[in-house]
Design a protein around this motif. Structure first.
Motif, PDB file in Angstrom:
ATOM      1  N   GLY A 154       0.851  -1.167   0.000  1.00  0.00           N
ATOM      2  CA  GLY A 154       0.000   0.000   0.000  1.00  0.00           C
ATOM      3  C   GLY A 154       0.894   1.225   0.000  1.00  0.00           C
ATOM      4  O   GLY A 154       1.972   1.219  -0.603  1.00  0.00           O
ATOM      5  N   TYR A 155       0.477   2.259   0.722  1.00  0.00           N
ATOM      6  CA  TYR A 155       1.221   3.513   0.766  1.00  0.00           C
ATOM      7  C   TYR A 155       1.506   3.889   2.217  1.00  0.00           C
ATOM      8  O   TYR A 155       0.572   4.031   3.014  1.00  0.00           O
ATOM      9  CB  TYR A 155       0.439   4.632   0.090  1.00  0.00           C
ATOM     10  CG  TYR A 155       0.266   4.426  -1.397  1.00  0.00           C
ATOM     11  CD1 TYR A 155       1.123   5.033  -2.308  1.00  0.00           C
ATOM     12  CD2 TYR A 155      -0.763   3.619  -1.883  1.00  0.00           C
ATOM     13  CE1 TYR A 155       0.964   4.843  -3.673  1.00  0.00           C
ATOM     14  CE2 TYR A 155      -0.929   3.423  -3.244  1.00  0.00           C
ATOM     15  CZ  TYR A 155      -0.055   4.032  -4.134  1.00  0.00           C
ATOM     16  OH  TYR A 155      -0.222   3.836  -5.478  1.00  0.00           O
ATOM     17  N   LEU A 156       2.769   4.064   2.556  1.00  0.00           N
ATOM     18  CA  LEU A 156       3.122   4.501   3.902  1.00  0.00           C
ATOM     19  C   LEU A 156       2.658   5.934   4.103  1.00  0.00           C
ATOM     20  O   LEU A 156       3.012   6.821   3.328  1.00  0.00           O
ATOM     21  CB  LEU A 156       4.636   4.405   4.103  1.00  0.00           C
ATOM     22  CG  LEU A 156       5.134   4.683   5.531  1.00  0.00           C
ATOM     23  CD1 LEU A 156       4.799   3.510   6.442  1.00  0.00           C
ATOM     24  CD2 LEU A 156       6.640   4.955   5.539  1.00  0.00           C
ATOM     25  N   ASN A 157       1.859   6.157   5.168  1.00  0.00           N
ATOM     26  CA  ASN A 157       1.328   7.481   5.431  1.00  0.00           C
ATOM     27  C   ASN A 157       1.421   7.847   6.905  1.00  0.00           C
ATOM     28  O   ASN A 157       0.840   8.819   7.358  1.00  0.00           O
ATOM     29  CB  ASN A 157      -0.130   7.558   4.951  1.00  0.00           C
ATOM     30  CG  ASN A 157      -0.654   8.963   4.817  1.00  0.00           C
ATOM     31  OD1 ASN A 157      -1.747   9.273   5.260  1.00  0.00           O
ATOM     32  ND2 ASN A 157       0.125   9.843   4.207  1.00  0.00           N
ATOM     33  N   GLY A 158       2.170   7.042   7.659  1.00  0.00           N
ATOM     34  CA  GLY A 158       2.405   7.299   9.076  1.00  0.00           C
ATOM     35  C   GLY A 158       3.370   6.270   9.631  1.00  0.00           C
ATOM     36  O   GLY A 158       3.546   5.186   9.050  1.00  0.00           O
ATOM     37  N   ILE A 159       4.020   6.621  10.747  1.00  0.00           N
ATOM     38  CA  ILE A 159       4.958   5.731  11.445  1.00  0.00           C
ATOM     39  C   ILE A 159       4.728   5.907  12.939  1.00  0.00           C
ATOM     40  O   ILE A 159       4.769   7.035  13.450  1.00  0.00           O
ATOM     41  CB  ILE A 159       6.417   6.065  11.107  1.00  0.00           C
ATOM     42  CG1 ILE A 159       6.745   5.683   9.665  1.00  0.00           C
ATOM     43  CG2 ILE A 159       7.372   5.357  12.056  1.00  0.00           C
ATOM     44  CD1 ILE A 159       8.176   6.026   9.268  1.00  0.00           C
ATOM     45  N   THR A 160       4.488   4.821  13.644  1.00  0.00           N
ATOM     46  CA  THR A 160       4.248   4.922  15.089  1.00  0.00           C
ATOM     47  C   THR A 160       5.498   5.393  15.807  1.00  0.00           C
ATOM     48  O   THR A 160       6.570   4.791  15.688  1.00  0.00           O
ATOM     49  CB  THR A 160       3.817   3.565  15.652  1.00  0.00           C
ATOM     50  OG1 THR A 160       2.576   3.171  15.053  1.00  0.00           O
ATOM     51  CG2 THR A 160       3.645   3.639  17.172  1.00  0.00           C
ATOM     52  N   ILE A 161       5.359   6.501  16.556  1.00  0.00           N
ATOM     53  CA  ILE A 161       6.461   6.968  17.394  1.00  0.00           C
ATOM     54  C   ILE A 161       6.103   6.914  18.881  1.00  0.00           C
ATOM     55  O   ILE A 161       6.966   7.118  19.737  1.00  0.00           O
ATOM     56  CB  ILE A 161       6.898   8.402  17.021  1.00  0.00           C
ATOM     57  CG1 ILE A 161       5.777   9.412  17.288  1.00  0.00           C
ATOM     58  CG2 ILE A 161       7.356   8.464  15.576  1.00  0.00           C
ATOM     59  CD1 ILE A 161       6.238  10.856  17.250  1.00  0.00           C
ATOM     60  N   SER A 162       4.835   6.633  19.182  1.00  0.00           N
ATOM     61  CA  SER A 162       4.394   6.527  20.563  1.00  0.00           C
ATOM     62  C   SER A 162       2.972   5.981  20.573  1.00  0.00           C
ATOM     63  O   SER A 162       2.327   5.891  19.518  1.00  0.00           O
ATOM     64  CB  SER A 162       4.435   7.899  21.257  1.00  0.00           C
ATOM     65  OG  SER A 162       4.264   7.776  22.657  1.00  0.00           O
ATOM     66  N   VAL A 163       2.490   5.616  21.749  1.00  0.00           N
ATOM     67  CA  VAL A 163       1.106   5.187  21.904  1.00  0.00           C
ATOM     68  C   VAL A 163       0.476   5.966  23.054  1.00  0.00           C
ATOM     69  O   VAL A 163       1.173   6.556  23.873  1.00  0.00           O
ATOM     70  CB  VAL A 163       0.993   3.667  22.159  1.00  0.00           C
ATOM     71  CG1 VAL A 163       1.590   2.882  21.004  1.00  0.00           C
ATOM     72  CG2 VAL A 163       1.662   3.275  23.476  1.00  0.00           C
ATOM     73  N   SER A 164      -0.860   5.945  23.100  1.00  0.00           N
ATOM     74  CA  SER A 164      -1.557   6.748  24.094  1.00  0.00           C
ATOM     75  C   SER A 164      -2.847   6.067  24.536  1.00  0.00           C
ATOM     76  O   SER A 164      -3.499   5.370  23.746  1.00  0.00           O
ATOM     77  CB  SER A 164      -1.880   8.133  23.514  1.00  0.00           C
ATOM     78  OG  SER A 164      -2.468   8.980  24.490  1.00  0.00           O
ATOM     79  N   ASP A 165      -3.187   6.288  25.798  1.00  0.00           N
ATOM     80  CA  ASP A 165      -4.490   5.894  26.353  1.00  0.00           C
ATOM     81  C   ASP A 165      -5.328   7.158  26.439  1.00  0.00           C
ATOM     82  O   ASP A 165      -5.267   7.897  27.417  1.00  0.00           O
ATOM     83  CB  ASP A 165      -4.298   5.250  27.726  1.00  0.00           C
ATOM     84  CG  ASP A 165      -5.609   5.041  28.472  1.00  0.00           C
ATOM     85  OD1 ASP A 165      -6.670   5.046  27.812  1.00  0.00           O
ATOM     86  OD2 ASP A 165      -5.566   4.885  29.717  1.00  0.00           O
ATOM     87  N   THR A 166      -6.124   7.420  25.407  1.00  0.00           N
ATOM     88  CA  THR A 166      -6.835   8.696  25.336  1.00  0.00           C
ATOM     89  C   THR A 166      -8.130   8.716  26.121  1.00  0.00           C
ATOM     90  O   THR A 166      -8.672   9.794  26.397  1.00  0.00           O
ATOM     91  CB  THR A 166      -7.143   9.074  23.874  1.00  0.00           C
ATOM     92  OG1 THR A 166      -7.998   8.090  23.297  1.00  0.00           O
ATOM     93  CG2 THR A 166      -5.856   9.190  23.057  1.00  0.00           C
ATOM     94  N   ASP A 167      -8.675   7.531  26.489  1.00  0.00           N
ATOM     95  CA  ASP A 167      -9.946   7.532  27.220  1.00  0.00           C
ATOM     96  C   ASP A 167      -9.779   7.181  28.698  1.00  0.00           C
ATOM     97  O   ASP A 167     -10.762   7.073  29.435  1.00  0.00           O
ATOM     98  CB  ASP A 167     -10.955   6.596  26.563  1.00  0.00           C
ATOM     99  CG  ASP A 167     -10.493   5.143  26.518  1.00  0.00           C
ATOM    100  OD1 ASP A 167      -9.458   4.815  27.154  1.00  0.00           O
ATOM    101  OD2 ASP A 167     -11.145   4.330  25.835  1.00  0.00           O
ATOM    102  N   GLY A 168      -8.544   6.991  29.151  1.00  0.00           N
ATOM    103  CA  GLY A 168      -8.281   6.808  30.571  1.00  0.00           C
ATOM    104  C   GLY A 168      -8.716   5.489  31.158  1.00  0.00           C
ATOM    105  O   GLY A 168      -8.895   5.393  32.380  1.00  0.00           O
ATOM    106  N   ASP A 169      -8.834   4.428  30.335  1.00  0.00           N
ATOM    107  CA  ASP A 169      -9.260   3.134  30.882  1.00  0.00           C
ATOM    108  C   ASP A 169      -8.089   2.191  31.151  1.00  0.00           C
ATOM    109  O   ASP A 169      -8.279   0.997  31.363  1.00  0.00           O
ATOM    110  CB  ASP A 169     -10.272   2.472  29.946  1.00  0.00           C
ATOM    111  CG  ASP A 169      -9.676   2.066  28.610  1.00  0.00           C
ATOM    112  OD1 ASP A 169      -8.507   2.426  28.332  1.00  0.00           O
ATOM    113  OD2 ASP A 169     -10.377   1.400  27.817  1.00  0.00           O
TER     114      ASP A 169
END
Length: 332
Positions: free
Chosen positions: A286-301
């Motif tokens: 496919g087409y590379l359009n992003g690269i993971t540099i970090s992760v997040s818990d955005t809903d606080g669970d």
């Protein structure tokens, strides 16, 4: 960790050149370090745990491209219909500032000499030290439970953005690494050439200055825990998640235009994971359009729900172009 980093000339001022194994003898030594003793150092490496998580908040606004949109077409690799997974994905291995072997995720990319790997910038430069390159850098596409099905590829030289090294701007936390031809070591002390990376596994395309994609497929090797201590991934096999994308803010690394995608990947090991648009399992590309540099818990669970990437803009394309036109050669 040893090598000197030099900036490009003025016409490509945003590009930083990062020497790795600059000579064939150096590259041979790096390859044998990882392949000796039944590839013990590959098998004993642990997922890279530096800058893996950040606080984050999803935004309802969109990101406006700052230039004309563009793309680079992918090159199809060998079919893998039984898994519907890309052979282009693999692990990048290196020595961290703790002098121990670690790994992130990397992706084979289309380029002139079919020798290019994309990953996170801090899976190339040691952000825990004075920003030298991480030592003994190699890529193993298709890595699964200790195997090297398409060979091992030693990094010769890399390109990243000058602002990532100079001011730790994580909007520029990406890297493109030129690798030598792949090698295996069937006898344990002799290297055998297996050819160019993209000839063996295919190469992903690239899209930049694009509106946010409705969905992306993320491919990586997540490992490590969620905030609640659960460990849903081992990091031993390639994993896939599919989710929508969105603009966001982060409270960790300095970034002006981070983007997120819905993904349950944990941070350790998944740094450098590819975000692919228009991916099909039959073609493996496919087409590379992003690269993971970090992760997040955005809903606080206490479960990670978001992967974070820099927005792919014209500056990223400048860095890609520099690396995509560099010849490397064989070490065996």
């Amino acid at each position: 960790m040893g090598s000197t980093i030099v900036a490009q000339p003025a016409q490509a001022a945003s590009v930083l050149i990062v020497p790795l194994a600059a000579t064939v003898p150096q590259a041979q030594q790096v390859a044998m370090f990882w392949l000796a003793d039944g590839a013990a150092n590959l098998k004993n490496a642990t997922p890279y745990a530096v800058e893996t998580a950040t606080g984050g908040q999803r935004l309802a606004t969109d990101i406006v491209p700052d230039g004309r949109p563009g793309s680079v077409a992918p090159v199809q690799g060998p079919a893998s219909p039984e898994w519907q997974m890309p052979t282009t994905s693999g692990k990048v291995f290196f020595i961290g500032s703790d002098l121990r072997p670690h790994w992130c995720t990397g992706t084979a990319m289309q380029s002139k000499y079919r020798n290019l790997v994309a990953t996170a910038g801090h899976c190339l430069l040691d952000v825990e030290a004075p920003m030298g390159p991480l030592a003994k850098w190699v890529f193993v596409p298709g890595y699964s439970e200790g195997s090297t099905p398409f060979g091992l590829y030693v990094g010769k030289q890399a390109s990243t953005n000058y602002d990532f090294d100079d001011i730790r701007d994580h909007d520029r936390d990406y890297a493109f690494v030129d690798v030598y031809g792949g090698v295996v070591s069937p006898s344990g002390d002799v290297l055998t050439n297996v050819g160019r990376l993209v000839d063996n596994v295919g190469g992903q395309g690239l899209r930049y200055n694009q509106p946010l994609a409705p969905t992306v497929d993320v491919f990586g090797y997540p490992a490590g825990p969620n905030p609640d201590g659960t460990r849903p991934y081992t990091g031993e096999i390639l994993e896939r998640s599919t989710g929508s994308t969105f603009a966001m803010t982060v409270t960790g690394p300095p970034m002006d235009r981070p983007i997120g995608t819905d993904s349950p990947f944990t941070g350790e090991g998944s740094l450098g994971s590819s975000w692919l648009t228009n991916y099909t399992g039959d073609s493996g590309v496919g087409y590379l359009n992003g690269i993971t540099i970090s992760v997040s818990d955005t809903d606080g669970d206490d479960l990670y729900d978001t992967n974070v990437s820099p927005y792919f803009d014209g500056e990223l394309y400048t860095v890609y172009l520099d690396a995509a036109n560099r010849w490397t050669g064989s070490i065996a």
